[in-house]
Each structure stands twice: as C-alpha cells, then as structure tokens.
Design a protein around this motif. Sequence first.
Motif, PDB file in Angstrom:
ATOM      1  N   LEU A  86       0.834  -1.204   0.000  1.00  0.00           N
ATOM      2  CA  LEU A  86       0.000   0.000   0.000  1.00  0.00           C
ATOM      3  C   LEU A  86       0.868   1.253   0.000  1.00  0.00           C
ATOM      4  CD1 LEU A  86      -2.855   1.260   0.214  1.00  0.00           C
ATOM      5  CD2 LEU A  86      -2.580   1.173   2.709  1.00  0.00           C
ATOM      6  N   ALA A  87       1.904   1.267   0.836  1.00  0.00           N
ATOM      7  CA  ALA A  87       2.804   2.424   0.877  1.00  0.00           C
ATOM      8  C   ALA A  87       3.495   2.624  -0.470  1.00  0.00           C
ATOM      9  CB  ALA A  87       3.843   2.241   1.978  1.00  0.00           C
ATOM     10  N   ALA A  88       3.925   1.532  -1.088  1.00  0.00           N
ATOM     11  CA  ALA A  88       4.607   1.624  -2.382  1.00  0.00           C
ATOM     12  C   ALA A  88       3.675   2.175  -3.457  1.00  0.00           C
ATOM     13  CB  ALA A  88       5.133   0.244  -2.792  1.00  0.00           C
ATOM     14  N   VAL A  89       2.448   1.687  -3.492  1.00  0.00           N
ATOM     15  CA  VAL A  89       1.464   2.175  -4.464  1.00  0.00           C
ATOM     16  C   VAL A  89       1.201   3.662  -4.247  1.00  0.00           C
ATOM     17  CG1 VAL A  89      -0.966   2.064  -5.117  1.00  0.00           C
ATOM     18  CG2 VAL A  89       0.370  -0.030  -4.945  1.00  0.00           C
ATOM     19  N   GLY A  90       1.060   4.050  -2.990  1.00  0.00           N
ATOM     20  CA  GLY A  90       0.793   5.449  -2.690  1.00  0.00           C
ATOM     21  C   GLY A  90       1.852   6.380  -3.240  1.00  0.00           C
ATOM     22  N   HIS A  91       3.102   5.929  -3.251  1.00  0.00           N
ATOM     23  CA  HIS A  91       4.205   6.766  -3.725  1.00  0.00           C
ATOM     24  C   HIS A  91       4.294   6.841  -5.246  1.00  0.00           C
ATOM     25  CE1 HIS A  91       6.003   7.988   0.000  1.00  0.00           C
ATOM     26  NE2 HIS A  91       6.182   6.755   0.428  1.00  0.00           N
ATOM     27  N   ARG A  92       3.584   5.990  -5.969  1.00  0.00           N
ATOM     28  CA  ARG A  92       3.708   6.038  -7.435  1.00  0.00           C
ATOM     29  C   ARG A  92       2.402   6.372  -8.155  1.00  0.00           C
ATOM     30  NH1 ARG A  92       4.596   0.315  -6.515  1.00  0.00           N
ATOM     31  NH2 ARG A  92       2.804  -0.925  -7.190  1.00  0.00           N
ATOM     32  N   ILE A 110      -0.761   6.227   6.056  1.00  0.00           N
ATOM     33  CA  ILE A 110      -0.551   5.994   4.622  1.00  0.00           C
ATOM     34  C   ILE A 110      -1.807   6.370   3.845  1.00  0.00           C
ATOM     35  CG2 ILE A 110      -0.164   4.218   2.867  1.00  0.00           C
ATOM     36  CD1 ILE A 110       1.540   2.727   4.975  1.00  0.00           C
ATOM     37  N   LEU A 111      -2.957   5.970   4.352  1.00  0.00           N
ATOM     38  CA  LEU A 111      -4.225   6.273   3.676  1.00  0.00           C
ATOM     39  C   LEU A 111      -4.506   7.773   3.661  1.00  0.00           C
ATOM     40  CD1 LEU A 111      -6.370   3.341   5.112  1.00  0.00           C
ATOM     41  CD2 LEU A 111      -5.631   3.611   2.733  1.00  0.00           C
ATOM     42  N   GLN A 112      -4.108   8.466   4.714  1.00  0.00           N
ATOM     43  CA  GLN A 112      -4.248   9.928   4.746  1.00  0.00           C
ATOM     44  C   GLN A 112      -3.488  10.553   3.580  1.00  0.00           C
ATOM     45  OE1 GLN A 112      -5.316  12.700   6.428  1.00  0.00           O
ATOM     46  NE2 GLN A 112      -6.530  11.779   8.055  1.00  0.00           N
ATOM     47  N   GLN A 113      -2.246  10.169   3.418  1.00  0.00           N
ATOM     48  CA  GLN A 113      -1.428  10.740   2.347  1.00  0.00           C
ATOM     49  C   GLN A 113      -2.009  10.427   0.974  1.00  0.00           C
ATOM     50  OE1 GLN A 113       2.677   9.572   2.825  1.00  0.00           O
ATOM     51  NE2 GLN A 113       2.777  10.270   4.924  1.00  0.00           N
ATOM     52  N   ILE A 114      -2.460   9.197   0.807  1.00  0.00           N
ATOM     53  CA  ILE A 114      -3.024   8.800  -0.482  1.00  0.00           C
ATOM     54  C   ILE A 114      -4.306   9.580  -0.763  1.00  0.00           C
ATOM     55  CG2 ILE A 114      -4.137   6.908  -1.736  1.00  0.00           C
ATOM     56  CD1 ILE A 114      -2.162   5.001  -0.366  1.00  0.00           C
ATOM     57  N   GLY A 115      -5.176   9.683   0.228  1.00  0.00           N
ATOM     58  CA  GLY A 115      -6.454  10.367   0.035  1.00  0.00           C
ATOM     59  C   GLY A 115      -6.285  11.824  -0.356  1.00  0.00           C
ATOM     60  N   TRP A 116      -5.411  12.543   0.346  1.00  0.00           N
ATOM     61  CA  TRP A 116      -5.207  13.954   0.019  1.00  0.00           C
ATOM     62  C   TRP A 116      -4.524  14.119  -1.330  1.00  0.00           C
ATOM     63  CZ3 TRP A 116      -8.078  17.372   2.140  1.00  0.00           C
ATOM     64  CH2 TRP A 116      -8.524  17.227   3.456  1.00  0.00           C
ATOM     65  N   CYS A 121     -10.821   4.667   0.066  1.00  0.00           N
ATOM     66  CA  CYS A 121      -9.634   5.097   0.801  1.00  0.00           C
ATOM     67  C   CYS A 121     -10.013   5.911   2.033  1.00  0.00           C
ATOM     68  CB  CYS A 121      -8.741   5.920  -0.129  1.00  0.00           C
ATOM     69  SG  CYS A 121      -7.256   6.598   0.658  1.00  0.00           S
ATOM     70  N   ALA A 122     -10.930   6.865   1.865  1.00  0.00           N
ATOM     71  CA  ALA A 122     -11.347   7.721   2.988  1.00  0.00           C
ATOM     72  C   ALA A 122     -12.054   6.911   4.064  1.00  0.00           C
ATOM     73  CB  ALA A 122     -12.235   8.840   2.476  1.00  0.00           C
ATOM     74  N   ALA A 123     -12.890   5.961   3.664  1.00  0.00           N
ATOM     75  CA  ALA A 123     -13.615   5.142   4.633  1.00  0.00           C
ATOM     76  C   ALA A 123     -12.662   4.242   5.416  1.00  0.00           C
ATOM     77  CB  ALA A 123     -14.669   4.302   3.914  1.00  0.00           C
ATOM     78  N   LEU A 124     -11.697   3.637   4.726  1.00  0.00           N
ATOM     79  CA  LEU A 124     -10.720   2.794   5.413  1.00  0.00           C
ATOM     80  C   LEU A 124      -9.847   3.616   6.352  1.00  0.00           C
ATOM     81  CD1 LEU A 124      -9.550   0.314   2.637  1.00  0.00           C
ATOM     82  CD2 LEU A 124     -10.623  -0.294   4.804  1.00  0.00           C
TER      83      LEU A 124
END
Length: 284
Positions: free
Chosen positions: A129-135, A173-179, A201-204
């Motif tokens: 999840l962290a890796a996906v968020g960064h790309r 991690i989800l916070q960063q991805i959502g924003w 993402c926001a719900a999780l």
Amino acid sequence: MSPLADPALGRGSPDGVLDEVAACAAADPDKAAEVLRSLDPGALDAQQRTRWACLLNRVVGERLGRWSEAQGQLHGVLEAQAVSTPGLLCEVGAAAKNASVRADAISAARRLSESTALPLDAAQDAIALAAVGHRLHLLGACDAATELLSALAPFEAVIWRDAGPLDNTIAAILQQIGWALLERSHAELEHPILRTALARCAALCARFSRRSGSALDQASASCLRSASALVLGEPAQALRHADAGLTLLTEATSLPAAEERERLLQQRRRALDTQSQGDDASGG
C-alpha cells in the motif's frame, strides 16, 4: 527566499528541518532532497527517522524519480541495530519495491512481521500500500484507481477487522493517499473508478484511525472524509464528517489540534456553501 535556500537550515533542530522540507518539497524538490541527504538518520529519534524516510520517498522517489537513490539511503535501516518503527519499515519496503530491489522488500516485510507479531502476508499488504501510494501520481485516473483498489482490497480481509499494531501506520498511509487523490484535476475526479477508490480510501482511513485511539488522528480522518464527500457531490455527508471531527477536538488544546480544527471549520464552510447552492438551484 525559500526556507530551504537558507544555508542555516541544516543547523536547525531535526524537527524544524523536516517541517521546512515538508513545506517546500513540491516547490523545490532538488533543494529538499539536498537537505534530506545532509541529515544523519542515526542522529534522529525513531519518530523523526520515520518522517525522514517518508519525506525521502516523497521527494527523492516521487518528485525526482530516483527510487534507486531512495532505496540505497534506506537500505542502512535494515542493517542498523536501532529500533525501527512500523512506519519506517513500511517506507523502507516501499522504496525497495519501487526500486525493484526484491531482497530488501522481503527483508523489510519480515522485520515488520516480527516486530508487530503479524503474519508476513499482512506486513506485505502494508508495504504494498505504501509503495502504491508513492507512485500513483505517475498514473492516469483509471490506472491509478485500479492499482489503488487492488492495494486496498486486502484490508477488507478478516485479519484486518480487529484492532492491531499497524492501525496507526495504515491510517497515516491512507491519509497521504487520500489527500493526493484530492489534488487531481476536476476532470480526473469525475472518473467513476477513481471516485470509488477515493471513497474507499477515505472510509478505510476512518476505520483504522478510529482504532488507533488518537482523537487528532480520528479528526484528521474525518476531515479527509469530509473533503472526499464534497468532491463526490455529497455536501450533507461532508458537513456530517466535518462536525464529527470538530466534536472530537472539543477538549484538545495542542497546536496540531488547533490547526486541524481550522481545517475542519474551513471544510464545514465549504460544505454549507455547496449545500446552500444546491438548495438555491433546486428552488429556482
């Protein structure tokens, strides 16, 4: 002058330096990367080291596309004797995955599994999840949404239904991805699959934040849900989430809580304005 252009910055406190890097990463990633390289991770405490790793991935990996460099700098974490937080190990694993260094990705997952007493599969879910968020920023709306939904799917499994030692890390991690998703263009945010990914993402994020126990974290998740609901055309839900976040911060007095309260108040005003415009249109 950008704060990062000040040569005295490197002589500030680690927290102050990291604050400046975070504030200026988008505007001047080369300078931000230079400052991050100048920091000695061994001189940072566990929390600072985790934040340094996250910024390193965001600046050197995401912004500059130098994943091999980010992975190389984080490789030392796997050999150091210092205590590594779950968040730090996720960032180490994310850099390794994005740099295609399989050995380090597996090593980080094993360390994360051992330190949290979670199965290896769960540790790998968190790192993925962290890796996906960064790309995600490299992908168009459809591809980004598809990849994100795939990374989110494991978190609906039984192993993640109860509170656990990675709740706070996953929520962050989800916070960063959502924003990051919310920063996409209006046209992209109209894409149905991306809208589904944003809502999930926001719900999780709310679920994991609720279990982490911090009122501030829960309020931040409420702010994300409010902003997401507004983009998704649900002003009444946006207002409800903003109010829920403000309620959580009623007794809080710290500076971070005050800043989050202001964000929630702004979100509440936007929700009310949008709702009012919708009512006027209906009445007209």
